[in-house]
Scaffold this active site. Sequence first.
Site, PDB file in Angstrom:
ATOM      1  N   ASP A   8       0.856  -1.184   0.000  1.00 20.75           N
ATOM      2  CA  ASP A   8       0.000   0.000   0.000  1.00 20.75           C
ATOM      3  C   ASP A   8       0.893   1.236   0.000  1.00 20.75           C
ATOM      4  O   ASP A   8       1.821   1.341   0.813  1.00 20.75           O
ATOM      5  CB  ASP A   8      -0.896   0.024   1.235  1.00 20.75           C
ATOM      6  CG  ASP A   8      -1.999  -1.021   1.173  1.00 20.75           C
ATOM      7  OD1 ASP A   8      -2.036  -1.778   0.183  1.00 20.75           O
ATOM      8  OD2 ASP A   8      -2.809  -1.088   2.113  1.00 20.75           O
ATOM      9  N   ASP A 129     -15.461  -3.320  -1.512  1.00 16.23           N
ATOM     10  CA  ASP A 129     -15.094  -3.081  -0.124  1.00 16.23           C
ATOM     11  C   ASP A 129     -16.379  -2.932   0.675  1.00 16.23           C
ATOM     12  O   ASP A 129     -17.224  -2.083   0.358  1.00 16.23           O
ATOM     13  CB  ASP A 129     -14.254  -1.814   0.002  1.00 16.23           C
ATOM     14  CG  ASP A 129     -13.024  -1.846  -0.906  1.00 16.23           C
ATOM     15  OD1 ASP A 129     -12.461  -2.942  -1.077  1.00 16.23           O
ATOM     16  OD2 ASP A 129     -12.644  -0.789  -1.430  1.00 16.23           O
TER      17      ASP A 129
END
Length: 243
Positions: A8, A129
């Site tokens: 990330d 998500d």
Amino acid sequence: MILFPAIDLKEGQVVRLLYGDLDAVTVYGEDPGAQAKAFADIGFPWLHVVDLNGAVEGRPVNDAAVKSIRASFSGKMQLGGGIRTLENIKHWLDLGIDRVILGTIAARDPELVKEACRLYPGQIVVGIDAKGGKVAVEGWVETGEMTALDLALKFEDAGVAAIVFTDIDRDGALTGVNLQATVDLANAISIPVIASGGVADIGDIKAVMDAKNDGANLEGAISGRALYDGRLDAKEAMELINA
């Protein structure tokens, strides 16, 4: 079964968030390319990369870091974060990304996703998500009433390569994959599902493998914090998968 180590990116650094909170950041490295090489040396065939700044800004941001990762990793890469136009998709594919992950735009404009699948077959992944079972968008800061299955079913015949299903309530928390919700989604659609969020240790990898071996429509799992903290031994995981 594929285990995707996650990189990330926030402002060019390798980080992990807790529950998707951009203010709850742990920095794990200043050199994304070096981290990618370390994963390559272990033998991971895929990388999962997220442009966190891009997820918030709605455009590619961490170009330099992604280029460094691409140059350092010989395997395949999938990347998400703020990819909301066909131009964004082309931008990343031209940099050598193998698959792009479309999240917010999948909820906002399913037709764009379908067009992308026509233009770039096998290279489009949908990221779903969920927070409290509801789809979250805009870098996880907005939730609505749509369920993960509602969204997934929009792409059944579109040619989507995979769906990354992330349980935000577990992301970065090392509390274990929400395996039941992931398997329920995987078995309700024909698109392979990748489990994301909450991987704590080798037990989670075994659980996903067992579910896949039992017939669940799973492609694999993504792990971030557990790999960086050492709670999941990368070499042990790869040996298990390759056995």
